[in-house]
Design a protein around this motif. Structure first.
Motif, PDB file in Angstrom:
ATOM      1  N   ARG A   1      -6.217 -11.868   6.414  1.00 31.74           N
ATOM      2  CA  ARG A   1      -5.285 -12.136   5.640  1.00 31.74           C
ATOM      3  C   ARG A   1      -4.893 -10.891   4.684  1.00 31.74           C
ATOM      4  O   ARG A   1      -3.639 -10.609   4.400  1.00 31.74           O
ATOM      5  N   ARG A   2      -5.710  -9.904   4.507  1.00 26.80           N
ATOM      6  CA  ARG A   2      -5.238  -8.565   4.056  1.00 26.80           C
ATOM      7  C   ARG A   2      -4.573  -7.890   5.148  1.00 26.80           C
ATOM      8  O   ARG A   2      -3.582  -7.151   4.914  1.00 26.80           O
TER       9      ARG A   2
ATOM     10  N   ASP B   1      -2.318  -9.176   7.067  1.00 29.29           N
ATOM     11  CA  ASP B   1      -1.188  -9.730   7.055  1.00 29.29           C
ATOM     12  C   ASP B   1      -0.159  -9.517   5.945  1.00 29.29           C
ATOM     13  O   ASP B   1       0.783  -9.178   5.923  1.00 29.29           O
ATOM     14  N   GLU B   2      -0.970  -9.260   5.019  1.00 20.25           N
ATOM     15  CA  GLU B   2      -0.520  -8.623   3.640  1.00 20.25           C
ATOM     16  C   GLU B   2      -0.151  -7.191   3.972  1.00 20.25           C
ATOM     17  O   GLU B   2       1.077  -6.831   3.321  1.00 20.25           O
TER      18      GLU B   2
ATOM     19  N   ARG C   1       0.901  -5.891   6.710  1.00 22.64           N
ATOM     20  CA  ARG C   1       2.109  -5.706   7.580  1.00 22.64           C
ATOM     21  C   ARG C   1       3.285  -6.026   6.685  1.00 22.64           C
ATOM     22  O   ARG C   1       4.466  -5.718   7.063  1.00 22.64           O
ATOM     23  N   ASN C   2       3.323  -7.005   5.573  1.00 22.60           N
ATOM     24  CA  ASN C   2       4.079  -7.447   4.842  1.00 22.60           C
ATOM     25  C   ASN C   2       4.576  -6.381   3.739  1.00 22.60           C
ATOM     26  O   ASN C   2       5.604  -6.411   3.246  1.00 22.60           O
ATOM     27  N   GLY C   3       3.562  -5.753   3.288  1.00 23.68           N
ATOM     28  CA  GLY C   3       3.839  -4.719   2.180  1.00 23.68           C
ATOM     29  C   GLY C   3       3.281  -3.374   2.447  1.00 23.68           C
ATOM     30  O   GLY C   3       1.949  -3.259   2.448  1.00 23.68           O
TER      31      GLY C   3
ATOM     32  N   ARG D   1       0.910  -1.884  -0.522  1.00 25.86           N
ATOM     33  CA  ARG D   1      -0.508  -2.627  -0.700  1.00 25.86           C
ATOM     34  C   ARG D   1      -1.272  -1.969   0.205  1.00 25.86           C
ATOM     35  O   ARG D   1      -2.237  -1.541  -0.013  1.00 25.86           O
TER      36      ARG D   1
END
Length: 192
Positions: free
Chosen positions: A57-58, A60-61, A63-65, A68
């Protein structure tokens, strides 16, 4: 001279040799794409990219931000090292050596099967025991129908008389469906 060449020279003339190398690779382990921890691969299914769901999940996050991810790298929670995989490579060499065959072939009779009669006298004794067992009732009735055609074929082959068939046991006619139902109803009434 190598040990293999010495072995080959003692076996006779070599007509030809063929070698084939088979190489296979198998993934053994891989590092987590998020934290760099080593993960072993079981060998079935798709290899995992992350050591846990939270790291998946981290990532994935991340990749999206990008913001972060940069903060996590600064705090030391995320590694910047590339993913590393350990791959096991196996190479197998198959060597086939062709040699001339023997000059003359010698037929070797197969050994007799254990427990099987070998002489006509042994067959006579075995068939006599079979007859005694049938008369004593040792062999169940349903086997008689299996044995009868086999024995008849055996007698035909040796030129003996055809055995007479035993009279068939008359079968009782089957009751009709209506009669069976009537009988079942009567049986139920009696049980009550």
């Amino acid at each position: 001279m190598t040990e293999q060449q010495q072995h080959d020279s003692h076996q006779g003339d070599v007509l030809g040799t063929r070698e084939r190398v088979e190489t296979s690779e198998r993934l053994v382990s891989r590092t987590c794409a998020w934290c760099g921890a080593e993960m072993t691969y079981s060998g079935s299914g798709r290899p995992r990219r992350y050591c846990s769901d939270s790291h998946r999940r981290r990532a994935d996050e991340a990749r999206n931000g990008a913001r972060r991810a940069d903060a996590a790298t600064a705090r030391g929670e995320r590694t910047t090292e590339p993913v590393r995989e350990v791959v096991e490579r196996t190479a197998t060499t198959v060597r086939t050596v062709y040699r001339p065959g023997p000059k003359e072939f010698v037929r070797v009779p197969a050994p007799p099967l254990p427990g099987r009669p070998q002489t006509p006298q042994e067959w006579v004794e075995l068939l006599g025991e079979l007859g005694v067992d049938i008369n004593r009732g040792v062999i169940p009735e349903h086997w008689h129908t299996v044995l009868q055609p086999m024995l008849a074929d055996l007698l035909r082959r040796v030129g003996g008389p055809e055995p007479s068939r035993a009279p068939a046991v008359p079968q009782q006619p089957q009751p009709s469906r209506a009669e069976r139902r009537r009988q079942e109803r009567e049986d139920r009434k009696r049980r009550r």
